[in-house]
Enzyme design. Structure first.
Site, PDB file in Angstrom:
ATOM      1  N   LYS A 187     -11.002  -6.699  -5.558  1.00 55.36           N
ATOM      2  CA  LYS A 187     -12.149  -5.803  -5.666  1.00 55.36           C
ATOM      3  C   LYS A 187     -11.811  -4.552  -6.446  1.00 55.36           C
ATOM      4  CE  LYS A 187     -14.150  -6.696  -1.223  1.00 55.36           C
ATOM      5  NZ  LYS A 187     -13.063  -6.234  -0.352  1.00 55.36           N
ATOM      6  N   LYS A 245      -3.750 -11.575  -8.301  1.00 55.16           N
ATOM      7  CA  LYS A 245      -4.982 -12.242  -7.873  1.00 55.16           C
ATOM      8  C   LYS A 245      -6.207 -11.430  -8.250  1.00 55.16           C
ATOM      9  CE  LYS A 245      -5.425 -10.151  -3.335  1.00 55.16           C
ATOM     10  NZ  LYS A 245      -6.690 -10.073  -2.659  1.00 55.16           N
ATOM     11  N   LYS A 249       0.833  -1.211   0.000  1.00 57.86           N
ATOM     12  CA  LYS A 249       0.000   0.000   0.000  1.00 57.86           C
ATOM     13  C   LYS A 249       0.873   1.269   0.000  1.00 57.86           C
ATOM     14  CE  LYS A 249      -4.501  -0.637  -0.131  1.00 57.86           C
ATOM     15  NZ  LYS A 249      -4.477  -1.932  -0.761  1.00 57.86           N
TER      16      LYS A 249
HETATM   17  P1  ADP Z   1     -10.008  -7.707  -1.777  1.00 55.06           P
HETATM   18  O1  ADP Z   1      -8.579  -8.142  -1.588  1.00 55.06           O
HETATM   19  O2  ADP Z   1     -10.590  -8.242  -3.015  1.00 55.06           O
HETATM   20  O3  ADP Z   1     -10.262  -6.260  -1.562  1.00 55.06           O
HETATM   21  P2  ADP Z   1     -10.700  -8.311   0.943  1.00 55.06           P
HETATM   22  O4  ADP Z   1      -9.343  -7.782   1.216  1.00 55.06           O
HETATM   23  O5  ADP Z   1     -11.827  -7.604   1.564  1.00 55.06           O
HETATM   24  O6  ADP Z   1     -10.850  -8.408  -0.633  1.00 55.06           O
HETATM   25  O7  ADP Z   1     -10.744  -9.850   1.305  1.00 55.06           O
HETATM   26  C1  ADP Z   1     -11.853 -10.520   1.865  1.00 55.06           C
HETATM   27  C2  ADP Z   1     -11.556 -12.008   1.916  1.00 55.06           C
HETATM   28  O8  ADP Z   1     -11.413 -12.536   0.589  1.00 55.06           O
HETATM   29  C3  ADP Z   1     -10.248 -12.370   2.631  1.00 55.06           C
HETATM   30  O9  ADP Z   1     -10.473 -13.571   3.348  1.00 55.06           O
HETATM   31  C4  ADP Z   1      -9.276 -12.590   1.512  1.00 55.06           C
HETATM   32  O10 ADP Z   1      -8.239 -13.477   1.854  1.00 55.06           O
HETATM   33  C5  ADP Z   1     -10.174 -13.201   0.450  1.00 55.06           C
HETATM   34  N1  ADP Z   1      -9.653 -12.961  -0.905  1.00 55.06           N
HETATM   35  C6  ADP Z   1      -9.559 -11.787  -1.564  1.00 55.06           C
HETATM   36  N2  ADP Z   1      -9.056 -11.956  -2.807  1.00 55.06           N
HETATM   37  C7  ADP Z   1      -8.827 -13.296  -2.938  1.00 55.06           C
HETATM   38  C8  ADP Z   1      -8.315 -14.117  -3.995  1.00 55.06           C
HETATM   39  N3  ADP Z   1      -8.005 -13.622  -5.186  1.00 55.06           N
HETATM   40  N4  ADP Z   1      -8.217 -15.449  -3.764  1.00 55.06           N
HETATM   41  C9  ADP Z   1      -8.581 -15.985  -2.574  1.00 55.06           C
HETATM   42  N5  ADP Z   1      -9.071 -15.279  -1.549  1.00 55.06           N
HETATM   43  C10 ADP Z   1      -9.194 -13.947  -1.714  1.00 55.06           C
END
Ligand code: ADP
Ligand code: TRP
Length: 331
Positions: A198, A195, A113
Site C-alpha cells: 500500500k 512485494k 519497521k
Molecule cells: P500492506 O502490506 O499492503 O499494507 P496489509 O498489511 O494491510 O497490506 O495487508 C492486508 C492483507 O493483504 C494481509 O492478509 C496481507 O498478507 C495481504 N498482502 C499484502 N500485500 C500482499 C502481497 N504483495 N501479496 C500477497 N498478500 C499480500
C-alpha cells in the site's frame, strides 16, 4: 455442526492493491458462505505508523468500500472497524502479559519497521503481534486468510493462545493462516523488488483504484529482457512474476500461448505485456467503479459498519467474559 470461525483484517494505510486482493480478499469472498466470518479494518494497527488524522477516515471508508466492491457481502459476514470493538484492546492488554520482549523484538515486521522509521520505534510497533493475536482469538478463530507475509504473526498468535490456555485453562483454538490454493500467496511488485504494497513501491504496485491508463503504463514498464536463448530455459524471477500475474487475470489460452512462446524462444514481451494490461484492466475496472460509487454513499457505509460492529461485539464480549473469568477478574 457449527461453522468454523474465520477472522482477517486489512490496515487502513492506503489504497488496496492486487496483493491484498489475491492474498486476502479473494479468499474472504470464497469463505463467506461456508464459514462464520469476521473481517475488519485494522485502524489501530495503522496508528503504529502515525497516519495523518485527515487521511485515516477516508482510508477506513475506502477499505470497507473496496472489500464490498471485490465481492464481500456485509449481510453474510461481520464487516467492522477494529476500534469499534473495545473488547479487542482489552484482550490485547491481557495478551501483553504473556508476550515476551525477546520474541517481540525478533519479529521480522518489527525489525523491518525499526529500520524504516528509526525515529519512531514505539511500543505499538513492538506489540503489533499481540494486538493482531487479540484481533484473531477474540472470536476464537480457526482460520485466518492472509498473504505469505503474515505467517510469522500467525505463529506468534498460536503461541500466545497456547500460553493463555496453558496458564488459565482452555479457551482459544490455535488458528492457522489460510489460502484456498496450497500455499500462501505473495504478489511481487512489477519491478521485481519486493512485494506489492500500500505504502511503498507505488509505481510497481497495481491498485484496485488505478485508472486504465495507469495500469497500462505500469505494466508496460515492468522489467523484462531480450528473451531466452535456449529452449525450455528457467525463467528469471522478474519474468516469472509477469507470468504469475497473467495466470491470475488472463484466460488459460493466453497464458498457455505465451508460455509456449517462451519455451520455444519466440516470446515477444511487448505483446505479452499488452495482453496482460488489457486483461488486468478488464479485471480491475469493475471493482474500481463499484468502489467509487460505494465510497460516495457514506451513510450506507456507516450503516454497514454499525451492523458489523454489533455482530463483532456480540462474539467478542462473550470471549472476553470467559477470559476475565479464567484469569480471575470476576470480583
Ligand atoms: P500492506 O502490506 O499492503 O499494507 P496489509 O498489511 O494491510 O497490506 O495487508 C492486508 C492483507 O493483504 C494481509 O492478509 C496481507 O498478507 C495481504 N498482502 C499484502 N500485500 C500482499 C502481497 N504483495 N501479496 C500477497 N498478500 C499480500
Ligand atoms: N498485520 C496484518 C497485515 O499487516 C493486518 C492484520 C491486523 C490482520 N490484524 C489482523 C490480519 C488479524 C489478519 C488477522 O497485513
Amino acid at each position: 455442526m457449527s461453522k468454523e470461525v474465520v477472522v482477517s483484517g486489512i490496515r487502513s494505510t492506503g489504497y488496496l492493491h492486487l496483493g491484498n486482493y489475491f492474498g486476502a480478499i479473494q479468499n474472504y469472498v470464497k469463505m463467506q458462505d461456508d464459514y462464520n466470518c469476521y473481517f475488519f479494518v485494522a485502524d489501530y494497527h495503522a496508528l503504529t505508523t502515525l497516519p495523518d488524522p485527515k487521511e485515516l477516515k477516508p482510508n477506513v471508508y475506502r477499505v470497507i468500500a473496496e472489500n464490498i466492491a471485490s465481492g464481500l457481502n456485509p449481510e453474510k459476514v461481520a464487516l467492522y472497524v477494529q476500534s469499534d470493538v473495545p473488547e479487542i484492546p482489552e484482550l490485547y492488554l491481557m495478551l501483553n502479559m504473556l508476550a515476551y520482549k525477546g520474541e517481540l523484538e525478533k519479529t521480522a515486521s518489527f525489525k523491518e519497521k525499526a529500520r524504516s522509521q528509526p525515529d519512531n520505534i514505539n511500543a505499538g510497533l513492538l506489540t503489533y503481534p499481540s494486538l493482531m493475536a487479540a484481533d484473531i482469538i477474540i472470536h476464537r478463530a480457526h482460520k485466518v486468510p492472509v498473504g505469505k507475509d503474515q505467517e510469522q504473526h500467525l505463529e506468534m498468535t498460536r503461541n500466545f493462545a497456547g500460553r493463555f490456555n496453558h496458564r488459565y485453562g482452555e479457551l482459544f483454538p490455535e488458528p492457522t493462516a489460510f489460502n484456498f490454493g496450497e500455499q500462501l500467496i505473495k504478489i511481487p511488485s512489477l519491478d521485481g523488488k519486493g512485494k506489492m504494497s500500500k505504502s511503498e513501491n507505488e509505481n510497481a504496485t497495481i491498485y484496485l483504484a488505478d485508472e486504465d491508463d495507469k495500469i497500462r503504463k505500469k505494466i508496460m514498464k515492468a522489467k523484462t529482457d531480450g528473451g531466452p536463448t535456449e529452449q525450455n530455459s528457467e525463467m528469471p524471477d522478474y519474468i516469472e512474476n509477469i507470468f504469475m500475474l497473467m495466470k491470475l487475470v488472463s484466460s488459460e489460452e493466453n497464458y498457455d500461448k505465451f508460455l509456449a512462446d517462451f519455451n520455444k524462444c519466440e516470446i515477444r514481451y511487448g505483446d505479452m505485456k499488452k495482453q496482460l494490461a488489457e486483461d488486468m484492466i478488464a479485471f480491475v475496472s469493475p471493482i474500481r467503479e463499484k468502489a467509487a460509487n460505494l465510497q460516495n454513499d457514506i451513510p450506507m457505509l456507516q450503516k454497514i459498519m454499525q451492523a458489523g460492529k454489533e455482530k463483532a461485539r456480540a462474539s467478542a464480549s462473550e470471549t472476553l467474559a470467559n477470559a476475565r473469568k479464567l484469569i480471575g477478574i470476576n470480583y
